[in-house]
Write a protein that holds these residues in place. Structure first.
Motif, PDB file in Angstrom:
ATOM      1  N   GLN A   1       0.634  -1.108   0.159  1.00  0.00           N
ATOM      2  CA  GLN A   1       0.186  -0.087   0.041  1.00  0.00           C
ATOM      3  C   GLN A   1       0.899   1.208  -0.168  1.00  0.00           C
ATOM      4  O   GLN A   1       0.575   2.280  -0.763  1.00  0.00           O
ATOM      5  CB  GLN A   1      -1.084  -0.146   1.261  1.00  0.00           C
ATOM      6  N   LEU A   2       1.872   1.205   0.962  1.00  0.00           N
ATOM      7  CA  LEU A   2       2.891   2.287   0.906  1.00  0.00           C
ATOM      8  C   LEU A   2       3.290   2.812  -0.715  1.00  0.00           C
ATOM      9  O   LEU A   2       3.454   3.645  -1.018  1.00  0.00           O
ATOM     10  CB  LEU A   2       4.029   2.136   1.775  1.00  0.00           C
ATOM     11  N   GLU A   3       3.935   1.507  -1.273  1.00  0.00           N
ATOM     12  CA  GLU A   3       4.441   1.688  -2.609  1.00  0.00           C
ATOM     13  C   GLU A   3       3.180   2.176  -3.712  1.00  0.00           C
ATOM     14  O   GLU A   3       3.749   2.960  -4.566  1.00  0.00           O
ATOM     15  CB  GLU A   3       4.972   0.409  -3.045  1.00  0.00           C
ATOM     16  N   PHE A   4       2.186   1.812  -3.588  1.00  0.00           N
ATOM     17  CA  PHE A   4       1.088   2.062  -4.465  1.00  0.00           C
ATOM     18  C   PHE A   4       0.766   3.739  -4.229  1.00  0.00           C
ATOM     19  O   PHE A   4       0.791   4.324  -5.285  1.00  0.00           O
ATOM     20  CB  PHE A   4      -0.143   1.437  -3.973  1.00  0.00           C
ATOM     21  N   ARG A   5       0.809   4.215  -3.098  1.00  0.00           N
ATOM     22  CA  ARG A   5       0.430   5.499  -2.626  1.00  0.00           C
ATOM     23  C   ARG A   5       1.810   6.411  -3.280  1.00  0.00           C
ATOM     24  O   ARG A   5       1.361   7.484  -3.750  1.00  0.00           O
ATOM     25  CB  ARG A   5       0.276   5.675  -1.213  1.00  0.00           C
ATOM     26  N   ARG A   6       2.886   6.083  -3.315  1.00  0.00           N
ATOM     27  CA  ARG A   6       4.021   6.754  -3.809  1.00  0.00           C
ATOM     28  C   ARG A   6       4.067   6.530  -5.314  1.00  0.00           C
ATOM     29  O   ARG A   6       4.200   7.706  -6.109  1.00  0.00           O
ATOM     30  CB  ARG A   6       5.235   5.866  -3.418  1.00  0.00           C
ATOM     31  N   GLY A   7       3.378   5.642  -5.995  1.00  0.00           N
ATOM     32  CA  GLY A   7       3.189   5.398  -7.455  1.00  0.00           C
ATOM     33  C   GLY A   7       2.087   6.421  -7.865  1.00  0.00           C
ATOM     34  O   GLY A   7       2.315   7.185  -8.757  1.00  0.00           O
ATOM     35  N   VAL A   8       1.079   6.551  -7.011  1.00  0.00           N
ATOM     36  CA  VAL A   8      -0.135   7.677  -7.196  1.00  0.00           C
ATOM     37  C   VAL A   8       0.508   8.983  -7.035  1.00  0.00           C
ATOM     38  O   VAL A   8       0.235  10.029  -7.964  1.00  0.00           O
ATOM     39  CB  VAL A   8      -1.133   7.511  -6.286  1.00  0.00           C
ATOM     40  N   MET A   9       1.339   9.111  -6.151  1.00  0.00           N
ATOM     41  CA  MET A   9       2.113  10.581  -6.130  1.00  0.00           C
ATOM     42  C   MET A   9       2.910  10.989  -7.440  1.00  0.00           C
ATOM     43  O   MET A   9       2.529  11.887  -8.001  1.00  0.00           O
ATOM     44  CB  MET A   9       2.988  10.713  -4.934  1.00  0.00           C
TER      45      MET A   9
ATOM     46  N   TRP B   1       7.139   2.377  -8.894  1.00  0.00           N
ATOM     47  CA  TRP B   1       6.496   2.204  -7.570  1.00  0.00           C
ATOM     48  C   TRP B   1       5.215   1.197  -7.689  1.00  0.00           C
ATOM     49  O   TRP B   1       4.711   0.299  -6.800  1.00  0.00           O
ATOM     50  CB  TRP B   1       6.184   3.371  -6.998  1.00  0.00           C
ATOM     51  N   PHE B   2       4.253   1.526  -8.888  1.00  0.00           N
ATOM     52  CA  PHE B   2       3.210   0.466  -9.000  1.00  0.00           C
ATOM     53  C   PHE B   2       3.664  -0.726  -9.278  1.00  0.00           C
ATOM     54  O   PHE B   2       3.093  -1.749  -8.539  1.00  0.00           O
ATOM     55  CB  PHE B   2       2.442   0.847 -10.167  1.00  0.00           C
ATOM     56  N   ASP B   3       4.727  -1.004 -10.144  1.00  0.00           N
ATOM     57  CA  ASP B   3       5.194  -2.375 -10.230  1.00  0.00           C
ATOM     58  C   ASP B   3       5.731  -2.990  -8.937  1.00  0.00           C
ATOM     59  O   ASP B   3       5.734  -4.190  -8.902  1.00  0.00           O
ATOM     60  CB  ASP B   3       6.145  -2.517 -11.370  1.00  0.00           C
ATOM     61  N   ALA B   4       6.438  -2.159  -8.122  1.00  0.00           N
ATOM     62  CA  ALA B   4       6.969  -2.591  -6.841  1.00  0.00           C
ATOM     63  C   ALA B   4       5.879  -3.082  -6.009  1.00  0.00           C
ATOM     64  O   ALA B   4       5.884  -4.341  -5.453  1.00  0.00           O
ATOM     65  CB  ALA B   4       7.494  -1.531  -6.083  1.00  0.00           C
ATOM     66  N   ALA B   5       4.632  -2.509  -5.901  1.00  0.00           N
ATOM     67  CA  ALA B   5       3.578  -3.173  -5.400  1.00  0.00           C
ATOM     68  C   ALA B   5       3.133  -4.156  -5.685  1.00  0.00           C
ATOM     69  O   ALA B   5       2.635  -4.973  -4.988  1.00  0.00           O
ATOM     70  CB  ALA B   5       2.413  -1.878  -5.100  1.00  0.00           C
ATOM     71  N   ARG B   6       3.016  -4.129  -7.209  1.00  0.00           N
ATOM     72  CA  ARG B   6       2.327  -5.433  -7.786  1.00  0.00           C
ATOM     73  C   ARG B   6       3.189  -6.718  -7.506  1.00  0.00           C
ATOM     74  O   ARG B   6       2.789  -7.919  -7.405  1.00  0.00           O
ATOM     75  CB  ARG B   6       2.058  -5.222  -9.250  1.00  0.00           C
ATOM     76  N   ARG B   7       4.468  -6.510  -7.542  1.00  0.00           N
ATOM     77  CA  ARG B   7       5.399  -7.574  -7.222  1.00  0.00           C
ATOM     78  C   ARG B   7       5.134  -8.179  -5.853  1.00  0.00           C
ATOM     79  O   ARG B   7       5.543  -9.201  -5.741  1.00  0.00           O
ATOM     80  CB  ARG B   7       6.819  -7.258  -7.676  1.00  0.00           C
ATOM     81  N   ARG B   8       5.248  -7.163  -5.149  1.00  0.00           N
ATOM     82  CA  ARG B   8       4.836  -7.429  -3.743  1.00  0.00           C
ATOM     83  C   ARG B   8       3.749  -8.477  -3.317  1.00  0.00           C
ATOM     84  O   ARG B   8       3.680  -9.169  -2.801  1.00  0.00           O
ATOM     85  CB  ARG B   8       4.969  -6.451  -2.576  1.00  0.00           C
ATOM     86  N   VAL B   9       2.482  -7.948  -4.163  1.00  0.00           N
ATOM     87  CA  VAL B   9       1.208  -8.573  -3.930  1.00  0.00           C
ATOM     88  C   VAL B   9       0.787  -8.610  -5.434  1.00  0.00           C
ATOM     89  O   VAL B   9       0.157  -7.769  -5.912  1.00  0.00           O
ATOM     90  CB  VAL B   9       0.364  -7.765  -3.201  1.00  0.00           C
ATOM     91  N   PRO B  10       1.012  -9.853  -5.942  1.00  0.00           N
ATOM     92  CA  PRO B  10       0.563  -9.920  -7.327  1.00  0.00           C
ATOM     93  C   PRO B  10      -0.700  -9.893  -7.584  1.00  0.00           C
ATOM     94  O   PRO B  10      -1.319  -9.317  -8.660  1.00  0.00           O
ATOM     95  CB  PRO B  10       1.254 -11.296  -7.656  1.00  0.00           C
TER      96      PRO B  10
END
Length: 365
Positions: free
Chosen positions: A198-206, A219-228
């Protein structure tokens, strides 16, 4: 967009270690079933029922966010209403309903629940943290920041730093937010992948809001890799694909989402991606599916979905008048910068509007 150099990745030796994201999602659903089953058997009057129901509300809300399941949000809201009916003076029940209502953007009612929870003995730091989230959502940044500072001493470093990073990102303070996002990642002490995703996702949104597509994608990809299975991360990656003129890649990302999520955003974006790929015939059924679902959700949850539905009608649905109607409705409910921008977009798409209709004060003025 900020002139500060963008930090788009974290060195491998600094990467926080968490459990497997796919397994964590399976375990989350199992945990929901494990909490729900004894509650169904014992009934709402059983000892400790409120505490277990509050846990279930939060678990359902988390899964709703991760998988894009509106039905989970609705189930959490229904359960929280039942909790308060059964225990109207219980602070845990009131807090659970406040969180469920805030998830569906029923902010005034959520604030009323927080006031009632305070009267029922809820901790002030908990109330401050919950109120800060709501005030930030409605654009009251100064008040939200004051409450975040008040709640900070009673929160974990990760929770406090994450909230501050989200606040600064929302304010467009990207240089400051970048530093705090890094601090929050370093402060994480658990093994669950969800908080970090969620932290990585919000960073991507920023960074998406700032127009820095490579940083957003990272950052979106980091979030997706952490939780596919993280639906919002995959959906925003598809949005970046479209902005980078890669519609076929966006189509491939979105097809799994329209099968697992009941959020109309994904069929709407799939229709947009198919059109951009030169496949309008394939796009039409997805556009129609999104239109039907948005109408259902605007009827049931206008505070949460009127703005998204307005975006849909302006960008995909092809009905500017309906888009303007919903944009204005959203502005009446919530006077934020997004609401004003949405009305301006609708105004630009339609001629002969009275600009005086846009004059309104924010709830903080």
């Amino acid at each position: 967009m900020t002139d500060r150099p963008v930090r788009t990745s974290v060195p491998t030796d600094q990467e926080p270690v968490t459990t497997n994201g796919t397994l964590a999602l399976v375990n989350l659903s199992a945990q929901i079933d494990g909490v729900a089953a004894p509650l169904r058997r014992a009934g709402s009057a059983a000892p400790h029922a409120v505490a277990q129901q509050a846990v279930l509300v939060d678990l359902l809300t988390l899964r709703g966010h991760l998988l894009g399941r509106v039905t989970d949000y609705e189930q959490a809201a229904q359960l929280s209403e039942q909790m308060v009916r059964n225990a109207p003076d219980d602070s845990a029940a009131l807090l659970a309903r406040a969180r469920a209502r805030a998830t569906l953007h029923r902010f005034a009612e959520a604030m009323a629940d927080l006031d009632a929870a305070g009267g029922a003995g809820a901790a002030q730091s908990t109330l401050d943290a919950e109120r800060a989230v709501i005030l930030q959502a409605v654009g009251c940044h100064a008040e939200a920041h004051a409450l975040l500072r008040s709640a900070a001493p009673d929160q974990s470093d990760f929770t406090m730093l994450s909230a501050l990073a989200f606040f600064q990102a929302e304010r467009g303070e990207t240089a400051e937010a970048e530093n705090v996002f890094d601090e929050a990642r370093a402060a994480h002490r658990g093994v669950s992948p969800f908080p970090l995703a969620q932290l990585e996702f919000r960073r991507g949104v920023m960074w998406l809001r700032e127009g820095d597509l490579p940083a957003a994608r990272s950052w979106f990809d980091a979030a997706r890799r952490r939780v596919p299975g993280y639906a919002p991360a995959a959906g925003h990656l598809a949005e970046v694909d479209l902005l980078l003129d890669a519609p076929e890649t966006a189509v491939a990302r979105l097809r799994p989402l329209v099968e697992t999520s009941d959020d109309p955003e994904y069929p709407a974006h799939l229709a947009l991606a198919l059109r951009a790929a030169g496949r309008p015939q394939e796009a039409r059924p997805w556009r129609d599916r999104a239109a039907e679902r948005y109408e259902e959700l605007v009827t049931r949850h206008p505070e949460a979905y009127a703005d998204h539905a307005a975006d849909f009608w302006l960008m995909v649905g092809g009905d500017v008048d309906r888009g303007l109607q919903l944009a204005l409705r959203s502005l009446v409910m919530r006077q934020t910068s997004r609401s004003y921008a949405l009305v301006r977009s609708a105004q630009e798409a339609s001629e002969g509007l009275d600009p005086r209709r846009l004059r309104a004060q924010t709830p903080c003025d």
